[in-house]
Design an enzyme around this catalytic site. Structure first.
Site, PDB file in Angstrom:
ATOM      1  N   TYR A 138     -39.226  31.562 -42.826  1.00  0.00           N
ATOM      2  CA  TYR A 138     -39.524  30.776 -43.854  1.00  0.00           C
ATOM      3  C   TYR A 138     -39.364  29.440 -43.634  1.00  0.00           C
ATOM      4  O   TYR A 138     -40.062  28.529 -44.178  1.00  0.00           O
ATOM      5  CB  TYR A 138     -38.955  31.290 -44.914  1.00  0.00           C
ATOM      6  CG  TYR A 138     -39.437  32.600 -45.496  1.00  0.00           C
ATOM      7  CD1 TYR A 138     -39.888  33.909 -44.595  1.00  0.00           C
ATOM      8  CD2 TYR A 138     -39.472  33.082 -46.837  1.00  0.00           C
ATOM      9  CE1 TYR A 138     -40.452  34.778 -45.091  1.00  0.00           C
ATOM     10  CE2 TYR A 138     -39.902  34.189 -47.390  1.00  0.00           C
ATOM     11  CZ  TYR A 138     -40.499  35.177 -46.271  1.00  0.00           C
ATOM     12  OH  TYR A 138     -40.831  36.439 -46.831  1.00  0.00           O
ATOM     13  N   LYS A 184     -34.910  44.113 -36.406  1.00  0.00           N
ATOM     14  CA  LYS A 184     -36.037  44.747 -35.482  1.00  0.00           C
ATOM     15  C   LYS A 184     -35.581  44.056 -33.961  1.00  0.00           C
ATOM     16  O   LYS A 184     -36.222  43.416 -33.129  1.00  0.00           O
ATOM     17  CB  LYS A 184     -37.422  43.813 -35.603  1.00  0.00           C
ATOM     18  CG  LYS A 184     -38.553  44.371 -34.897  1.00  0.00           C
ATOM     19  CD  LYS A 184     -38.960  45.918 -35.698  1.00  0.00           C
ATOM     20  CE  LYS A 184     -40.036  46.231 -34.563  1.00  0.00           C
ATOM     21  NZ  LYS A 184     -40.364  47.743 -34.591  1.00  0.00           N
ATOM     22  N   ASP A 216     -38.908  48.969 -39.840  1.00  0.00           N
ATOM     23  CA  ASP A 216     -39.973  49.840 -39.783  1.00  0.00           C
ATOM     24  C   ASP A 216     -39.038  51.206 -40.191  1.00  0.00           C
ATOM     25  O   ASP A 216     -39.857  51.971 -41.408  1.00  0.00           O
ATOM     26  CB  ASP A 216     -40.797  49.999 -38.462  1.00  0.00           C
ATOM     27  CG  ASP A 216     -39.879  49.979 -37.308  1.00  0.00           C
ATOM     28  OD1 ASP A 216     -38.841  49.737 -37.211  1.00  0.00           O
ATOM     29  OD2 ASP A 216     -40.573  50.253 -36.289  1.00  0.00           O
ATOM     30  N   ASP A 240     -37.494  40.196 -48.242  1.00  0.00           N
ATOM     31  CA  ASP A 240     -38.734  40.076 -49.109  1.00  0.00           C
ATOM     32  C   ASP A 240     -39.447  41.344 -49.281  1.00  0.00           C
ATOM     33  O   ASP A 240     -39.748  41.686 -50.240  1.00  0.00           O
ATOM     34  CB  ASP A 240     -39.404  38.936 -48.446  1.00  0.00           C
ATOM     35  CG  ASP A 240     -40.382  38.108 -49.490  1.00  0.00           C
ATOM     36  OD1 ASP A 240     -40.411  38.679 -50.735  1.00  0.00           O
ATOM     37  OD2 ASP A 240     -41.176  37.108 -49.236  1.00  0.00           O
ATOM     38  N   ASP A 244     -39.456  44.597 -52.475  1.00  0.00           N
ATOM     39  CA  ASP A 244     -40.601  44.709 -53.028  1.00  0.00           C
ATOM     40  C   ASP A 244     -40.994  46.359 -53.097  1.00  0.00           C
ATOM     41  O   ASP A 244     -41.185  47.076 -53.971  1.00  0.00           O
ATOM     42  CB  ASP A 244     -41.690  43.934 -52.572  1.00  0.00           C
ATOM     43  CG  ASP A 244     -42.109  42.617 -53.529  1.00  0.00           C
ATOM     44  OD1 ASP A 244     -40.872  42.418 -54.030  1.00  0.00           O
ATOM     45  OD2 ASP A 244     -43.263  42.567 -53.659  1.00  0.00           O
TER      46      ASP A 244
END
Ligand code: NAD
Length: 354
Positions: A138, A184, A216, A240, A244
């Protein structure tokens, strides 16, 4: 006296922030602890009135306050602006200017019936997502959109990973003593580095069990076995997304609060959801995430644990008494308005203190 800067923002932001402030006013009245509220602009409304998503004056006011409470920002009116002029960039600038590097998002089952998961999976959903907030893809540079390609840069420094990892281990100590670090590392250098630093820090916390899970796989486990998680330690981007998903498994984003913290007690508190333009202005938004964010404000910035618990209990009692906003109502159930729900929570808090 404690000063709270309120940034209601756009869409349902002002509607849900209003209920949280009502709750804080109630706590102030009961405890005689004086809270002073000042209102300011952020997001689309600030673009419309002042030409930028947040002004430097508002950031200065935030720095001088004891805590900031935010509703939500964004909406279709501002979707086509360049990235650095969008409402969301005001929020990113605020978090960065205040050096709020940790985002805490508790995920707890409040109503079994609204979860899309099978009842058997719901028993022990009670975990916290710790999301690093001021670095990663970001904020990394270089970043650009060119004619025939676009790119961003994911980067972490040792210090950035160390401080967020320590926060996660400290929090796990007060909970079920388990940290799951998300990365990851099989593909990304930045993730391999994250994993290495987290493992190093874990040596200072021998009482806490640490596991590393690829992002994942983590998104898979959140659906098939969410009870395995206690504290999820996440880089900015993965946090993030996974938080959710956490909101989805408990049934609504309208239930998820958050706190953004830095080096001191100062913090920014906001519901995880966005400005929900599809329901804005109708008075039907769910204020639970916003009210629970106010409870986090009491807990982390004002050290008022007893009052924070009272607010959380009052929300649980309101749900138990059958009040539901439209997003969580069952068939044949009359939904209540945002305001009615907030009023009932205030009533329940007052009853607890009588
Ligand atoms: P959203 O969270 O606003 O809405 C997603 C869905 O959830 C919608 O159907 C909405 O009606 C519902 N919803 C969200 N909060 C609710 C609540 N409290 N009560 C009942 N229903 C609720 O996400 P989106 O639609 O992807 O984004 C809308 C705008 O919000 C965009 O401009 C986005 O950039 C912005 N946004 C802002 C923040 C923030 O301010 N922190 C976070 C996410 C998205």
């Amino acid at each position: 006296m404690k000063r709270i800067l309120v940034l209601p923002g756009d869409g349902i932001g002002p509607e849900v922030a209003n209920e949280a402030i009502k709750v804080l006013e109630c706590i102030s009245e009961i405890t005689k602890e004086k809270f002073e509220f000042e209102y300011e602009l952020i997001g689309g409304i600030s673009i419309d009135q002042r030409g930028v998503p947040i002004t430097d004056e508002v950031i200065e006011k935030a720095k001088k306050s004891d805590a900031v409470f935010l509703g939500a920002v964004g909406g279709p009116n501002w979707d086509n602006l360049p990235m650095d002029k969008k409402p969301e960039s005001g929020l990113l600038k605020l978090r960065k200017s205040l050096n709020l590097w940790a985002n805490i998002r508790p995920i707890k089952i409040l109503m079994k019936k609204i979860s899309p998961l099978r009842p058997a999976l719901l028993k022990k959903i009670d975990f916290v997502v710790i999301r690093e907030l001021t670095s990663d893809i970001y904020f990394g540079t270089p970043r650009a959109i060119e004619e025939n390609r676009a790119y961003n840069t994911a980067s972490y420094t040792r210090e950035e990973v160390e401080r967020i990892a320590r926060l996660a281990f400290e929090l796990a100590r007060k909970r079920k003593k388990k940290v799951t670090s998300i990365d990851k590392a099989n593909v990304l250098e930045v993730s391999a580095f994250w994993r290495k630093i987290v493992s190093e820090i874990s040596k200072d916390y021998p009482d806490i069990s640490l596991e590393h899970v690829y992002v994942d796989a983590a998104s898979f486990y959140l659906i098939v076995n969410p009870a395995r998680f206690d504290v999820l330690l996440c880089p900015n981007l993965f946090g993030d997304i996974l938080s959710d998903e956490g909101g989805a498994i408990i049934g609504s984003l309208g239930l998820c609060p958050s706190a953004s913290l830095g080096d001191s007690n100062f913090g920014l508190y906001e519901p995880v959801h966005g400005s929900a333009p599809d329901i804005a202005g109708k008075g039907i938004a769910n204020p639970i995430a916003s009210i629970l964010s106010a409870a986090m404000l009491l807990r982390y910035s004002f050290n008022m644990e007893k009052e924070a618990k009272a607010v959380e209990k009052a929300v649980e009692k309101t749900i138990k008494d059958g009040l539901r906003t439209q997003d969580i109502a069952e068939r044949n159930q009359r939904p209540v308005s945002t305001r009615e729900f907030g009023d009932y929570v205030v009533k329940k808090i007052k009853e607890m203190y009588l």
